[in-house]
Scaffold this active site. Structure first.
Site, PDB file in Angstrom:
ATOM      1  N   LYS A  91       0.866  -1.186   0.000  1.00  0.00           N
ATOM      2  CA  LYS A  91       0.000   0.000   0.000  1.00  0.00           C
ATOM      3  C   LYS A  91       0.901   1.234   0.000  1.00  0.00           C
ATOM      4  CE  LYS A  91      -4.159  -1.624   2.260  1.00  0.00           C
ATOM      5  NZ  LYS A  91      -3.828  -3.055   2.083  1.00  0.00           N
ATOM      6  N   ASP A 125      -1.768  -2.234  -4.037  1.00  0.00           N
ATOM      7  CA  ASP A 125      -3.178  -2.144  -3.613  1.00  0.00           C
ATOM      8  C   ASP A 125      -3.718  -0.748  -3.931  1.00  0.00           C
ATOM      9  OD1 ASP A 125      -2.919  -4.675  -2.523  1.00  0.00           O
ATOM     10  OD2 ASP A 125      -3.042  -4.035  -0.434  1.00  0.00           O
ATOM     11  N   MET A 126      -5.039  -0.640  -4.055  1.00  0.00           N
ATOM     12  CA  MET A 126      -5.638   0.678  -4.248  1.00  0.00           C
ATOM     13  C   MET A 126      -6.289   1.119  -2.941  1.00  0.00           C
ATOM     14  SD  MET A 126      -5.882   3.151  -6.277  1.00  0.00           S
ATOM     15  CE  MET A 126      -5.650   2.667  -7.993  1.00  0.00           C
ATOM     16  N   GLN A 154     -11.165  -0.719  -8.482  1.00  0.00           N
ATOM     17  CA  GLN A 154     -12.289  -0.943  -7.557  1.00  0.00           C
ATOM     18  C   GLN A 154     -13.600  -0.758  -8.322  1.00  0.00           C
ATOM     19  OE1 GLN A 154     -10.561   2.283  -5.533  1.00  0.00           O
ATOM     20  NE2 GLN A 154     -10.129   1.163  -3.642  1.00  0.00           N
ATOM     21  N   ARG A 175      -5.754  -6.471 -10.379  1.00  0.00           N
ATOM     22  CA  ARG A 175      -6.711  -7.078  -9.443  1.00  0.00           C
ATOM     23  C   ARG A 175      -8.007  -6.271  -9.536  1.00  0.00           C
ATOM     24  NH1 ARG A 175      -4.996  -6.153  -3.727  1.00  0.00           N
ATOM     25  NH2 ARG A 175      -3.658  -7.976  -3.963  1.00  0.00           N
ATOM     26  N   GLY A 179     -14.039  -2.758  -3.676  1.00  0.00           N
ATOM     27  CA  GLY A 179     -13.576  -1.498  -3.053  1.00  0.00           C
ATOM     28  C   GLY A 179     -14.080  -1.433  -1.626  1.00  0.00           C
ATOM     29  N   HIS A 218     -15.457 -12.513  -2.600  1.00  0.00           N
ATOM     30  CA  HIS A 218     -16.044 -13.670  -1.905  1.00  0.00           C
ATOM     31  C   HIS A 218     -17.522 -13.748  -2.232  1.00  0.00           C
ATOM     32  CE1 HIS A 218     -13.098 -11.440   0.580  1.00  0.00           C
ATOM     33  NE2 HIS A 218     -12.470 -12.595   0.504  1.00  0.00           N
ATOM     34  N   ARG A 279     -11.390  -3.361  10.058  1.00  0.00           N
ATOM     35  CA  ARG A 279     -12.015  -3.245   8.727  1.00  0.00           C
ATOM     36  C   ARG A 279     -12.654  -4.559   8.311  1.00  0.00           C
ATOM     37  NH1 ARG A 279      -7.828  -0.279   6.148  1.00  0.00           N
ATOM     38  NH2 ARG A 279      -7.226  -2.096   4.961  1.00  0.00           N
ATOM     39  N   ARG A 280     -11.942  -5.665   8.562  1.00  0.00           N
ATOM     40  CA  ARG A 280     -12.486  -6.975   8.183  1.00  0.00           C
ATOM     41  C   ARG A 280     -13.720  -7.306   9.037  1.00  0.00           C
ATOM     42  NH1 ARG A 280      -9.052  -6.616   4.519  1.00  0.00           N
ATOM     43  NH2 ARG A 280     -10.985  -5.876   3.626  1.00  0.00           N
ATOM     44  N   GLU A 283     -16.865  -5.763   7.925  1.00  0.00           N
ATOM     45  CA  GLU A 283     -17.472  -6.406   6.762  1.00  0.00           C
ATOM     46  C   GLU A 283     -18.224  -7.658   7.162  1.00  0.00           C
ATOM     47  OE1 GLU A 283     -13.839  -6.983   4.597  1.00  0.00           O
ATOM     48  OE2 GLU A 283     -14.783  -6.070   2.864  1.00  0.00           O
TER      49      GLU A 283
HETATM   50  P1  FDA Z   1     -19.210  -8.764  -0.254  1.00  0.00           P
HETATM   51  O1  FDA Z   1     -18.688  -7.772   0.693  1.00  0.00           O
HETATM   52  O2  FDA Z   1     -20.571  -8.565  -0.784  1.00  0.00           O
HETATM   53  O3  FDA Z   1     -19.098 -10.157   0.421  1.00  0.00           O
HETATM   54  C1  FDA Z   1     -19.542 -11.368  -0.203  1.00  0.00           C
HETATM   55  C2  FDA Z   1     -19.698 -12.432   0.841  1.00  0.00           C
HETATM   56  O4  FDA Z   1     -18.458 -12.654   1.515  1.00  0.00           O
HETATM   57  C3  FDA Z   1     -20.720 -12.054   1.916  1.00  0.00           C
HETATM   58  O5  FDA Z   1     -21.468 -13.176   2.236  1.00  0.00           O
HETATM   59  C4  FDA Z   1     -19.861 -11.617   3.075  1.00  0.00           C
HETATM   60  O6  FDA Z   1     -20.457 -11.859   4.319  1.00  0.00           O
HETATM   61  C5  FDA Z   1     -18.618 -12.448   2.908  1.00  0.00           C
HETATM   62  N1  FDA Z   1     -17.509 -11.655   3.444  1.00  0.00           N
HETATM   63  C6  FDA Z   1     -16.999 -10.545   2.905  1.00  0.00           C
HETATM   64  N2  FDA Z   1     -16.029 -10.066   3.720  1.00  0.00           N
HETATM   65  C7  FDA Z   1     -15.967 -10.908   4.776  1.00  0.00           C
HETATM   66  C8  FDA Z   1     -15.195 -10.984   5.961  1.00  0.00           C
HETATM   67  N3  FDA Z   1     -14.285 -10.044   6.246  1.00  0.00           N
HETATM   68  N4  FDA Z   1     -15.378 -12.012   6.821  1.00  0.00           N
HETATM   69  C9  FDA Z   1     -16.282 -12.972   6.546  1.00  0.00           C
HETATM   70  N5  FDA Z   1     -17.079 -12.948   5.467  1.00  0.00           N
HETATM   71  C10 FDA Z   1     -16.933 -11.941   4.599  1.00  0.00           C
HETATM   72  N6  FDA Z   1     -10.297  -3.251  -1.501  1.00  0.00           N
HETATM   73  C11 FDA Z   1      -9.741  -2.084  -1.874  1.00  0.00           C
HETATM   74  O7  FDA Z   1     -10.388  -1.027  -1.792  1.00  0.00           O
HETATM   75  N7  FDA Z   1      -8.451  -2.043  -2.335  1.00  0.00           N
HETATM   76  C12 FDA Z   1      -7.694  -3.168  -2.477  1.00  0.00           C
HETATM   77  O8  FDA Z   1      -6.559  -3.085  -2.923  1.00  0.00           O
HETATM   78  C13 FDA Z   1      -8.283  -4.421  -2.103  1.00  0.00           C
HETATM   79  N8  FDA Z   1      -7.598  -5.573  -2.185  1.00  0.00           N
HETATM   80  C14 FDA Z   1      -8.255  -6.773  -1.994  1.00  0.00           C
HETATM   81  C15 FDA Z   1      -7.587  -7.981  -2.227  1.00  0.00           C
HETATM   82  C16 FDA Z   1      -8.270  -9.178  -2.134  1.00  0.00           C
HETATM   83  C17 FDA Z   1      -7.551 -10.451  -2.445  1.00  0.00           C
HETATM   84  C18 FDA Z   1      -9.653  -9.189  -1.776  1.00  0.00           C
HETATM   85  C19 FDA Z   1     -10.430 -10.471  -1.719  1.00  0.00           C
HETATM   86  C20 FDA Z   1     -10.285  -8.020  -1.476  1.00  0.00           C
HETATM   87  C21 FDA Z   1      -9.608  -6.808  -1.566  1.00  0.00           C
HETATM   88  N9  FDA Z   1     -10.226  -5.602  -1.264  1.00  0.00           N
HETATM   89  C22 FDA Z   1      -9.610  -4.417  -1.603  1.00  0.00           C
HETATM   90  C23 FDA Z   1     -11.503  -5.602  -0.511  1.00  0.00           C
HETATM   91  C24 FDA Z   1     -12.693  -5.594  -1.432  1.00  0.00           C
HETATM   92  O9  FDA Z   1     -12.765  -4.349  -2.088  1.00  0.00           O
HETATM   93  C25 FDA Z   1     -14.008  -5.837  -0.679  1.00  0.00           C
HETATM   94  O10 FDA Z   1     -14.202  -4.884   0.282  1.00  0.00           O
HETATM   95  C26 FDA Z   1     -14.119  -7.187  -0.018  1.00  0.00           C
HETATM   96  O11 FDA Z   1     -13.503  -8.184  -0.792  1.00  0.00           O
HETATM   97  C27 FDA Z   1     -15.587  -7.579   0.142  1.00  0.00           C
HETATM   98  O12 FDA Z   1     -16.200  -7.634  -1.127  1.00  0.00           O
HETATM   99  P2  FDA Z   1     -16.745  -9.000  -1.773  1.00  0.00           P
HETATM  100  O13 FDA Z   1     -16.560  -8.917  -3.250  1.00  0.00           O
HETATM  101  O14 FDA Z   1     -16.157 -10.150  -1.109  1.00  0.00           O
HETATM  102  O15 FDA Z   1     -18.319  -8.899  -1.569  1.00  0.00           O
END
Ligand code: FDA
Length: 299
Positions: A91, A125-126, A154, A175, A179, A218, A279-280, A283
């Site tokens: 980052k 990363d963004m 994003q 990637r 977002g 996910h 943050r995690r 979510e």
């Molecule tokens: P969504 O949030 O809708 O989640 C889909 C499903 O997964 C839901 O059922 C949810 O409950 C479950 N889930 C999601 N997060 C969870 C958690 N923490 N614990 C348990 N369950 C969870 N963002 C960004 O702004 N800049 C970046 O550089 C990156 N880099 C990045 C790398 C990688 C490998 C991933 C997977 C994600 C990122 N992100 C990111 C974060 C991304 O933007 C986003 O916020 C999360 O991945 C959640 O989005 P989903 O697409 O998973 O959908």
């Protein structure tokens, strides 16, 4: 989301650190590089690749940004020494982007150059929208000069489809994720379905452009849409990968690996685990709810 869980998300900062730590353990490989390396060995044995991330953001002193730079170089050297299948995610605010763009550029170059010597790859990363232009400037320069570096788009950002147009067609490695930062409505799409729709549109545009995409989600709906696009574009296994965060939906991770897709797990480690974990947890209100109940002595 239950009312309790919604309340909890807002009050997470009040939960005592040791309790957050207990619930956050699943998202973070540990405090040290050694622990991160053993986590990557474990992931590799499960058929997944990794991308290691040293935790820490918004560094405000140049000396600290250089310490993080050297830590990242140590990570690349450990990956090489241990023969593990991992690259590195960074980052730019950790390398001084909020002090001076040229400092972040210089630090990122040191990391990318060392990765190039070791035959490895660095993902930038963004972060939030105040950093997007500078991040893309640094990415473009390093990509042009070294090649072994990728950026992140994003899907919630309104500018993303236009940014994809500006991407160099040659050897782009991107990637795509939804977002995570809280952005104003004039910068970001807000509806859940709207963001999904833009994700699919961006993914298709990237495939059309011939980019290698790390499909980071996910969301089962998006995983399914991606599989459909991969099939439609006739992409081979080596021409894309899925990416997921450590500790999130290991079932979906296994489903995709068993389906023959390559999977990379984002594996953060380091002493600055707290902000990342909050943050995690935000979510995932269900786990955050358990953390709050534990804090209140209710579980
Ligand atoms: P969504 O949030 O809708 O989640 C889909 C499903 O997964 C839901 O059922 C949810 O409950 C479950 N889930 C999601 N997060 C969870 C958690 N923490 N614990 C348990 N369950 C969870 N963002 C960004 O702004 N800049 C970046 O550089 C990156 N880099 C990045 C790398 C990688 C490998 C991933 C997977 C994600 C990122 N992100 C990111 C974060 C991304 O933007 C986003 O916020 C999360 O991945 C959640 O989005 P989903 O697409 O998973 O959908």
């Amino acid at each position: 989301m239950s009312v309790f869980n919604r309340l909890v998300v807002g009050t997470l900062p009040l939960v005592p650190k040791p309790i957050v730590r207990r619930f956050a353990r699943r998202y973070v490989a540990g405090d040290s590089l050694d622990k991160a390396v053993s986590k990557v060995h474990e992931l590799n044995a499960q058929g997944a690749m990794a991308t290691l991330d040293v935790l820490g953001e918004e560094v405000r002193e140049a000396a600290r940004s250089r310490e993080f730079t050297e830590e990242c170089v140590r990570v690349l050297e450990a990956i090489d020494r241990e023969g593990i299948d991992s690259n590195l995610s960074i980052k730019l605010t950790m390398f001084g982007l909020e002090i001076e763009e040229s400092l972040a550029h210089e630090n990122a170059e040191r990391i990318v150059a060392r990765a190039a010597e070791l035959g490895n790859f660095v993902r930038i990363d963004m972060e939030d929208r105040t950093t997007t232009d500078a991040t893309l400037r640094i990415y473009r320069d390093l990509h042009q000069r070294y090649g072994n570096v990728g950026c992140v788009f994003q899907a919630y950002m309104r500018r993303t489809l236009a940014d994809i147009d500006d991407l160099p067609a040659e050897g782009a490695n991107v990637r795509l994720c939804k977002g995570i930062y809280i952005e104003p409505r004039d910068a970001a799409w807000k509806g859940y379905e709207t963001v999904r729709r833009n994700f699919v549109a961006a993914l298709e545009k990237l495939f059309r452009k011939g980019a290698y995409v790390g499909i980071a989600t996910h969301d089962e709906y998006l995983a399914c849409a991606a599989v459909e696009l991969i099939d439609r574009y006739g992409l081979g296994r080596e021409e894309y990968e899925f990416q997921m965060l450590l500790g999130v939906d290991e079932e979906l991770r296994k489903v995709l690996i068993d389906g023959g897709h390559r999977m990379r797990v984002y594996t953060p480690y380091g002493r600055e685990w707290y902000a990342y974990s909050i943050r995690r947890l935000r979510e995932n209100p269900e786990i955050a709810g358990h953390a709050a109940k534990a804090a209140l002595g209710l579980s």
